[in-house]
Write an enzyme that holds these catalytic residues in place. Structure first.
Site, PDB file in Angstrom:
ATOM      1  N   HIS A   1       3.400   3.302   6.322  1.00  0.00           N
ATOM      2  CA  HIS A   1       2.735   2.085   5.844  1.00  0.00           C
ATOM      3  C   HIS A   1       2.242   1.275   7.030  1.00  0.00           C
ATOM      4  O   HIS A   1       3.029   0.707   7.793  1.00  0.00           O
ATOM      5  CB  HIS A   1       3.680   1.244   4.976  1.00  0.00           C
TER       6      HIS A   1
ATOM      7  N   ARG B   1       0.487 -15.035   6.018  1.00  0.00           N
ATOM      8  CA  ARG B   1      -0.692 -14.447   5.393  1.00  0.00           C
ATOM      9  C   ARG B   1      -1.954 -15.242   5.745  1.00  0.00           C
ATOM     10  O   ARG B   1      -3.022 -14.657   5.940  1.00  0.00           O
ATOM     11  CB  ARG B   1      -0.518 -14.358   3.867  1.00  0.00           C
TER      12      ARG B   1
ATOM     13  N   TYR C   1      -7.754  -2.214   3.151  1.00  0.00           N
ATOM     14  CA  TYR C   1      -8.441  -3.056   2.159  1.00  0.00           C
ATOM     15  C   TYR C   1      -9.566  -3.876   2.772  1.00  0.00           C
ATOM     16  O   TYR C   1     -10.250  -4.616   2.074  1.00  0.00           O
ATOM     17  CB  TYR C   1      -7.446  -3.964   1.423  1.00  0.00           C
TER      18      TYR C   1
ATOM     19  N   HIS D   1      -3.467  -2.450  -4.474  1.00  0.00           N
ATOM     20  CA  HIS D   1      -2.934  -3.401  -3.497  1.00  0.00           C
ATOM     21  C   HIS D   1      -1.586  -3.924  -3.960  1.00  0.00           C
ATOM     22  O   HIS D   1      -0.604  -3.895  -3.222  1.00  0.00           O
ATOM     23  CB  HIS D   1      -3.895  -4.564  -3.218  1.00  0.00           C
TER      24      HIS D   1
ATOM     25  N   ARG E   1      -0.346  -8.187  -8.263  1.00  0.00           N
ATOM     26  CA  ARG E   1      -0.886  -9.532  -8.088  1.00  0.00           C
ATOM     27  C   ARG E   1      -2.411  -9.456  -7.968  1.00  0.00           C
ATOM     28  O   ARG E   1      -3.123 -10.340  -8.410  1.00  0.00           O
ATOM     29  CB  ARG E   1      -0.283 -10.136  -6.811  1.00  0.00           C
TER      30      ARG E   1
ATOM     31  N   HIS F   1       1.940  -1.758  -3.085  1.00  0.00           N
ATOM     32  CA  HIS F   1       2.930  -2.788  -2.728  1.00  0.00           C
ATOM     33  C   HIS F   1       3.660  -3.193  -4.006  1.00  0.00           C
ATOM     34  O   HIS F   1       3.017  -3.545  -4.999  1.00  0.00           O
ATOM     35  CB  HIS F   1       2.233  -4.054  -2.199  1.00  0.00           C
TER      36      HIS F   1
ATOM     37  N   GLU G   1       7.320  -7.317  -3.227  1.00  0.00           N
ATOM     38  CA  GLU G   1       7.674  -7.717  -1.863  1.00  0.00           C
ATOM     39  C   GLU G   1       8.236  -9.134  -1.844  1.00  0.00           C
ATOM     40  O   GLU G   1       9.106  -9.448  -1.046  1.00  0.00           O
ATOM     41  CB  GLU G   1       6.443  -7.618  -0.949  1.00  0.00           C
TER      42      GLU G   1
ATOM     43  N   HIS H   1       7.916  -1.418  -0.019  1.00  0.00           N
ATOM     44  CA  HIS H   1       8.864  -2.546   0.044  1.00  0.00           C
ATOM     45  C   HIS H   1       9.900  -2.465  -1.082  1.00  0.00           C
ATOM     46  O   HIS H   1      11.065  -2.235  -0.821  1.00  0.00           O
ATOM     47  CB  HIS H   1       8.165  -3.922   0.021  1.00  0.00           C
TER      48      HIS H   1
ATOM     49  N   ASP I   1       4.171  -1.274   9.098  1.00  0.00           N
ATOM     50  CA  ASP I   1       3.495  -2.291   8.278  1.00  0.00           C
ATOM     51  C   ASP I   1       2.694  -3.308   9.096  1.00  0.00           C
ATOM     52  O   ASP I   1       1.557  -3.048   9.463  1.00  0.00           O
ATOM     53  CB  ASP I   1       4.542  -2.963   7.375  1.00  0.00           C
TER      54      ASP I   1
HETATM   55 ZN   LIG Z   1       1.573  -3.778   3.430  1.00  0.00          ZN
END
Ligand SMILES: [Zn+2]
Length: 452
Positions: A59, A81, A120, A205, A208, A232, A235, A269, A320
């Protein structure tokens, strides 16, 4: 066919023990005969220390590496983020290739021979596709090839900011607008994936960002194409809450209903999974990719790795967000985090940790014939020096434990990927000075960030 022989002072060939004096024949990209207790021929390449199978970084989001050491302020997953989105807003194809090549070079130096790039960052700022709509994915393919590692490009479907809300800001770069448009674009990517060192996989993705019906369509595409599917999963508690509020069930229950689980799927995750989710993943043989160093860095929590393994899920490992790129840190992190969470030791012994980083990781990326030093398998070799001050005297006869519980990426001295030496004496033979490349390319992104 090119034929090379390697003589390993010690090598892990599977099972609980390390074999000594192992003569390995490599024919092209695969292992021929593997023989323990051999006499060293003068013509064989001598691998001193301990030789392990190649590791799979199951990942990765390559560009997150820019944030290493740059996002350690107080905050949460969500403030991190915001920083990541700022980086995502300044990347363009040419620079992305050079940046990713340096990062994949760092991975190779650490012993990773394959990477699963969860991709992405598709479109231009504002969401308009590039003239070649897959130019960013192709940059990642080229970067991995230039760094000598295999790549599975896990092209992610991303449609929403949150359930029922359109993408906002930089998220428009991620979205194809519909799952049909995503599928058409990814079909085009297949032509760029020619070559023995490249695969295309699919990704949802997260629930969400992808409604359950679209997730089912992505899963159907992956199944029809025989491609790996990554997602994902749980998480953050906020993800569970938002998805459950919108759709009336947990992300795991919705993915199961969407037909997304099975042996060619990897849930990434699975930190905040309910017991029913553990059961659903295990009984379907769905892999789970844990990313211990990232889950610490982002304050995610500690996922139920031992329960998942017991339920039937193979465990793989990824770096990650690349706060560090070190397979040894991820391997021992799996066991050490379990110790913190459970108060018990020894739930994942050293051989199981190498299995997670090697064979299970490669299998989750669609390379079921990599991650083992055995006849017929893809010829990846990672040699670890056992002589440095950190490892001297550690482990006694327990050589594998010495490496898994005490080594670091910097102890890797040599790497062979698919039969080709890509690292010798800690130097990357294709990229050259990886540190210089990283400095330069990350510097360029940081300059663009301050200009934006
Ligand atoms: Zn990730």
């Amino acid at each position: 066919m090119a034929l090379t022989r390697y003589f390993c002072d010690a090598a892990w060939l599977g099972g609980g023990a390390v074999a000594t004096d192992v003569l390995v024949t490599v024919e092209g990209a695969r292992f021929g005969r593997v023989e323990a207790g051999a006499v060293r021929p003068a013509t064989a390449v001598h691998l001193r220390g301990l030789t392990l199978p190649g590791f799979a970084n199951a990942h990765s989001h390559a560009f997150h590496r820019v944030l290493r050491g740059r996002s350690e302020r107080a905050g949460s997953f969500w403030t991190w983020r915001d920083d990541m989105y700022a980086v995502a807003s300044v990347l363009a194809p040419e620079g992305y290739y050079r940046l990713a090549r340096a990062i994949f070079g760092e991975m190779a130096l650490a012993g990773f021979t394959a990477v699963g790039e969860f991709h992405y960052l598709h479109h231009q700022v504002g969401g308009v596709p590039y003239d070649d709509p897959n130019v960013m994915g192709e940059a990642l393919f080229e970067a991995a090839t230039a760094a000598g590692v295999r790549i599975t490009l896990l092209d992610a479907c991303y449609l929403e900011s949150a359930p029922g809300r359109p993408p906002e800001g930089v998220q428009t770069r991620f979205s194809d607008g519909s799952v049909d448009t995503w599928a058409a674009r990814v079909a085009g990517l297949r032509s760029a994936a020619s070559g023995a060192d490249r695969r295309v996989g699919a990704a949802v993705h997260s629930l969400r960002a992808v409604p359950p019906r679209a997730a089912a369509a992505v899963a159907g595409w992956a199944s029809a194409e025989g491609a790996p599917l990554h997602v994902h999963l749980s998480e953050q508690p906020v993800e569970n809450d938002a998805v459950t509020a919108a759709y009336g069930a947990s992300p795991a229950a919705l993915l199961e209903e969407a037909g997304a689980f099975g042996p060619s799927t990897t849930a990434v995750h699975a930190t905040h999974l309910q017991p029913a989710g553990v059961t659903a993943l295990g009984r379907s043989g769905t892999s789970v990719c844990m990313c211990p160093s990232t889950e610490r860095l982002l304050a995610d929590g500690i996922g139920p790795a031992h329960a998942l393994a017991g339920a039937g899920s193979p465990i793989s490992l990824g770096t990650d967000c690349h706060g560090m790129i070190d397979p040894f840190e991820e391997m021992r992190g799996l066991e050490l985090d379990e110790r913190l969470a459970s108060g018990a030791r020894g739930r994942f012994a050293a051989p199981a940790l190498v299995e997670a980083a090697a064979a299970s990781g490669h299998a989750s990326l669609g390379w079921p014939d990599a991650g083992r030093i055995a006849e017929g398998w893809i010829a990846d070799l990672v040699t670890v020096s056992l002589d440095g001050p950190k490892l001297a005297g550690a482990g006694g006869d327990h050589v594998l434990e010495r490496a898994v519980f005490a080594a670091a990426a910097a102890d890797v001295t040599g790497v062979v990927a698919a039969g080709r030496a890509i690292v010798e004496e800690r130097r990357h033979l294709l990229v050259g000075d990886v540190a210089r490349e990283l400095r330069h390319e990350i510097g360029a992104v940081v300059d663009a960030l301050s200009a934006s």
